[in-house]
Scaffold this active site. Structure first.
Site, PDB file in Angstrom:
ATOM      1  N   GLN A  35       0.781  -1.242   0.000  1.00 43.78           N
ATOM      2  CA  GLN A  35       0.000   0.000   0.000  1.00 43.78           C
ATOM      3  C   GLN A  35       0.815   1.296   0.000  1.00 43.78           C
ATOM      4  OE1 GLN A  35      -3.506   2.281   2.540  1.00 43.78           O
ATOM      5  NE2 GLN A  35      -3.197   0.138   2.953  1.00 43.78           N
ATOM      6  N   ASP A  40       0.644   3.503   6.059  1.00 46.25           N
ATOM      7  CA  ASP A  40       0.803   3.173   4.642  1.00 46.25           C
ATOM      8  C   ASP A  40       0.532   4.361   3.720  1.00 46.25           C
ATOM      9  OD1 ASP A  40       1.596   0.584   5.019  1.00 46.25           O
ATOM     10  OD2 ASP A  40      -0.400  -0.251   4.868  1.00 46.25           O
ATOM     11  N   GLY A  69      -8.190  22.946  21.140  1.00 41.45           N
ATOM     12  CA  GLY A  69      -8.639  23.980  22.072  1.00 41.45           C
ATOM     13  C   GLY A  69     -10.115  23.885  22.436  1.00 41.45           C
TER      14      GLY A  69
HETATM   15  N1  CAO Z   1      11.726  -9.843  -9.626  1.00 42.69           N
HETATM   16  C1  CAO Z   1      12.463 -10.566  -8.793  1.00 42.69           C
HETATM   17  N2  CAO Z   1      12.485 -10.389  -7.454  1.00 42.69           N
HETATM   18  C2  CAO Z   1      11.692  -9.437  -6.961  1.00 42.69           C
HETATM   19  C3  CAO Z   1      10.886  -8.629  -7.780  1.00 42.69           C
HETATM   20  C4  CAO Z   1      10.913  -8.865  -9.175  1.00 42.69           C
HETATM   21  N3  CAO Z   1      10.183  -8.156 -10.010  1.00 42.69           N
HETATM   22  N4  CAO Z   1      10.209  -7.774  -6.996  1.00 42.69           N
HETATM   23  C5  CAO Z   1      10.578  -8.018  -5.737  1.00 42.69           C
HETATM   24  N5  CAO Z   1      11.483  -9.030  -5.723  1.00 42.69           N
HETATM   25  C6  CAO Z   1      12.137  -9.618  -4.556  1.00 42.69           C
HETATM   26  C7  CAO Z   1      13.046  -8.627  -3.831  1.00 42.69           C
HETATM   27  O1  CAO Z   1      14.277  -8.529  -4.467  1.00 42.69           O
HETATM   28  C8  CAO Z   1      13.105  -9.255  -2.471  1.00 42.69           C
HETATM   29  O2  CAO Z   1      13.995 -10.353  -2.486  1.00 42.69           O
HETATM   30  P1  CAO Z   1      15.090 -10.659  -1.318  1.00 42.69           P
HETATM   31  O3  CAO Z   1      14.349 -10.619  -0.034  1.00 42.69           O
HETATM   32  O4  CAO Z   1      15.611 -12.020  -1.686  1.00 42.69           O
HETATM   33  O5  CAO Z   1      16.137  -9.625  -1.368  1.00 42.69           O
HETATM   34  C9  CAO Z   1      11.681  -9.774  -2.328  1.00 42.69           C
HETATM   35  O6  CAO Z   1      11.146  -9.938  -3.602  1.00 42.69           O
HETATM   36  C10 CAO Z   1      10.748  -8.755  -1.672  1.00 42.69           C
HETATM   37  O7  CAO Z   1      11.078  -8.702  -0.405  1.00 42.69           O
HETATM   38  P2  CAO Z   1      10.313  -7.775   0.632  1.00 42.69           P
HETATM   39  O8  CAO Z   1      11.140  -7.837   1.863  1.00 42.69           O
HETATM   40  O9  CAO Z   1      10.053  -6.425   0.121  1.00 42.69           O
HETATM   41  O10 CAO Z   1       8.901  -8.493   0.742  1.00 42.69           O
HETATM   42  P3  CAO Z   1       8.185  -9.163   1.997  1.00 42.69           P
HETATM   43  O11 CAO Z   1       6.891  -9.668   1.477  1.00 42.69           O
HETATM   44  O12 CAO Z   1       9.039 -10.120   2.725  1.00 42.69           O
HETATM   45  O13 CAO Z   1       7.908  -7.918   2.976  1.00 42.69           O
HETATM   46  C11 CAO Z   1       7.090  -5.735   3.522  1.00 42.69           C
HETATM   47  C12 CAO Z   1       6.875  -7.023   2.712  1.00 42.69           C
HETATM   48  C13 CAO Z   1       6.003  -4.749   3.138  1.00 42.69           C
HETATM   49  C14 CAO Z   1       7.012  -6.055   5.023  1.00 42.69           C
HETATM   50  C15 CAO Z   1       8.486  -5.153   3.181  1.00 42.69           C
HETATM   51  O14 CAO Z   1       8.570  -4.986   1.790  1.00 42.69           O
HETATM   52  C16 CAO Z   1       8.800  -3.832   3.870  1.00 42.69           C
HETATM   53  O15 CAO Z   1       9.095  -3.789   5.072  1.00 42.69           O
HETATM   54  N6  CAO Z   1       8.771  -2.748   3.085  1.00 42.69           N
HETATM   55  C17 CAO Z   1       9.143  -1.443   3.561  1.00 42.69           C
HETATM   56  C18 CAO Z   1       8.087  -0.863   4.419  1.00 42.69           C
HETATM   57  C19 CAO Z   1       6.758  -0.799   3.704  1.00 42.69           C
HETATM   58  O16 CAO Z   1       6.618  -0.201   2.666  1.00 42.69           O
HETATM   59  N7  CAO Z   1       5.764  -1.390   4.347  1.00 42.69           N
HETATM   60  C20 CAO Z   1       4.396  -1.071   3.973  1.00 42.69           C
HETATM   61  C21 CAO Z   1       3.819  -2.002   3.083  1.00 42.69           C
HETATM   62  S1  CAO Z   1       2.181  -1.479   2.873  1.00 42.69           S
HETATM   63  O17 CAO Z   1       1.412  -2.193   4.121  1.00 42.69           O
END
Ligand code: CAO
Length: 416
Positions: free
Chosen positions: A17, A169, A249
């Site tokens: 999001q 978000d 206030g």
């Molecule tokens: N092709 C290949 N790999 C891809 C890709 C693509 N097109 N798009 C994403 N990936 C891979 C990334 O390289 C990553 O790989 P590694 O972990 O091996 O390096 C993985 O997919 C994505 O990892 P992630 O950590 O972003 O995803 P997650 O589902 O484990 O976590 C979230 C999700 C939201 C907790 C995390 O992305 C995060 O903390 N983001 C920052 C804060 C944020 O924006 N949070 C709000 C989200 S909205 O509620």
């Protein structure tokens, strides 16, 4: 109609999001937003909370309108090559992966800058760089807890409470959009791009700045007179949860209207604005309170503010929330009905202004979404449907100079 961000090309490497809310806003205003998604699956919200089998979920469609979708496995050499080309040709790249994911993929900021010194890299993380929690992955409610919202929301005799508003978000996405637009204006002056980073914790805290105000007042005074704990209750050394108190206030509270016994939303929010005291007394049939020393100043009212609210509730008992507001508005009293999502979805004014808008989706058919809350005198953003997974892959690759033979090879290399 020319839209101000036309000609700005954005690589939308976002998911869930926070990031998508930012790029969607920029797409409404004319930016060419290309969402890069993993082949086969795409953004996880395409399948989260589905209401129709095998059709993109509303979670996705409501955060990704006006975008293109390019499927690309950016961990494979072929995908990396395309991403490098895109970086060379784009103005902005937005990402909200977990900490370090972009570096692990081979695209640290230093490399992106080398490929395109004019590039603006915009990132959302849970915590800011260098913070002792900067290795944490973060979702909405985690950010609300870390940013001071949860400890100050809810009732004093209940646990810390999460707001339904996406403070972690979408709010962070809006902060990021401001950062991107600022960096674009900066680039016009310097010719250089830069990295823009926004953390979810900081964005929540920015909206909770009045609570940091209250902490400092509490430290100095030992009490907060606009909170329900004053003057009869106790204060500790931290800002308490104030229930539905006004927080500013003027005292306010959520008050019951006709039908509250069966309708959980038969309420209005009522504010006792200081200079509206006389009109309030007239509106609720208590003219004798206007000059009564027990009531005629904010300070005099505060010790029995809940008795005053109870009297107003007696007046409200035979009025619906809409009838009550229709009477109170004539007296210039700040108030509103507590509106449900159903009432908002069908509100003719919101439909008219485009804040609630119906969009046609190729597979889902019509759905409602929230349009631009920002209104312009010379532009009305047209909201179009979110793209299907990979819908624009061939089009984007062709625009990067790939021949149809190269495109089909790329499809083979990325097959899942
Ligand atoms: N092709 C290949 N790999 C891809 C890709 C693509 N097109 N798009 C994403 N990936 C891979 C990334 O390289 C990553 O790989 P590694 O972990 O091996 O390096 C993985 O997919 C994505 O990892 P992630 O950590 O972003 O995803 P997650 O589902 O484990 O976590 C979230 C999700 C939201 C907790 C995390 O992305 C995060 O903390 N983001 C920052 C804060 C944020 O924006 N949070 C709000 C989200 S909205 O509620």
């Amino acid at each position: 109609m020319t839209r101000p961000l036309e000609g700005i090309k954005i690589i939308d490497f976002t998911h869930v999001q926070a990031g998508p809310a930012c790029t969607q806003l920029l797409a409404w205003f004319g930016a060419d937003v290309i969402k890069v998604e993993r082949p086969g699956s795409g953004d996880v919200t395409r399948t989260q909370l589905r209401d129709i089998p095998n059709v993109d979920a509303l979670y996705f469609t409501m955060l990704n309108s006006n975008k293109k979708s390019l499927t690309l496995d950016t961990k494979k050499p072929e995908g990396k090559e395309v991403l490098e080309k895109l970086i060379r040709e784009s103005d902005v790249m937005v990402e909200n992966f977990g900490p370090g994911a972009l570096d692990r993929m081979g695209f640290p900021w230093e490399h992106i800058k080398e490929l395109n010194p004019k590039m603006i890299l915009a990132s959302v993380k849970g915590f800011s760089d260098g913070h002792h929690y900067d290795d944490l992955k973060v979702y909405e409610n985690v950010a609300q807890c870390a940013g001071g919202s949860a400890s100050t929301t809810g009732f004093w005799d209940g646990p810390p409470t999460i707001s339904a508003a996406a403070l972690g978000d979408s709010n962070t996405g809006m902060h990021l959009a401001i950062g991107i637009l600022t960096a674009l204006i900066g680039r016009d002056k310097t010719g250089k791009g830069q990295k823009v980073a926004v953390s979810m914790q900081d964005s929540v805290l920015n909206l909770c700045r009045v609570k940091l105000r209250d902490q400092q007042r509490l430290d100095r005074l030992g009490y907060l007179e606009e909170y329900p704990q004053y003057p009869h209750g106790e204060f500790s050394d931290v800002v308490p949860r104030g229930g539905n108190a006004g927080g500013g206030g003027q005292p306010g509270w959520v008050l019951k209207c006709k039908g509250w016994e069966t309708d959980p939303n038969a309420y209005i929010y009522f504010t006792i604005q200081g200079h509206a005291w006389a009109p309030i007394c007239k509106a609720i049939g208590k003219p004798e309170w206007i000059d009564d020393p027990k009531y005629n100043t904010a300070q005099a009212r505060q010790p029995h503010i809940f008795d005053i609210f109870a009297t107003i509730e007696t007046w409200l008992a035979d009025k619906t929330k809409f009838e009550a507001v229709d009477i109170l508005r004539k007296f210039d009293i700040p108030c509103a009905p507590v509106l449900t999502m159903k009432e908002l979805a069908n509100d003719p004014s919101l439909r008219e202004s485009g804040t609630i808008t119906e969009v046609q989706h190729k597979e889902r058919g019509p759905y409602l979404t929230v349009g631009s809350p920002i209104k312009f005198s010379d532009m009305k953003p047209e909201i179009t449907a979110s793209p299907l997974l990979g819908e624009h892959t061939d089009e984007v690759l062709a625009s990067l100079g790939y021949s149809s033979e190269q495109i089909s090879k790329l499809h083979d290399a990325q097959a899942v």
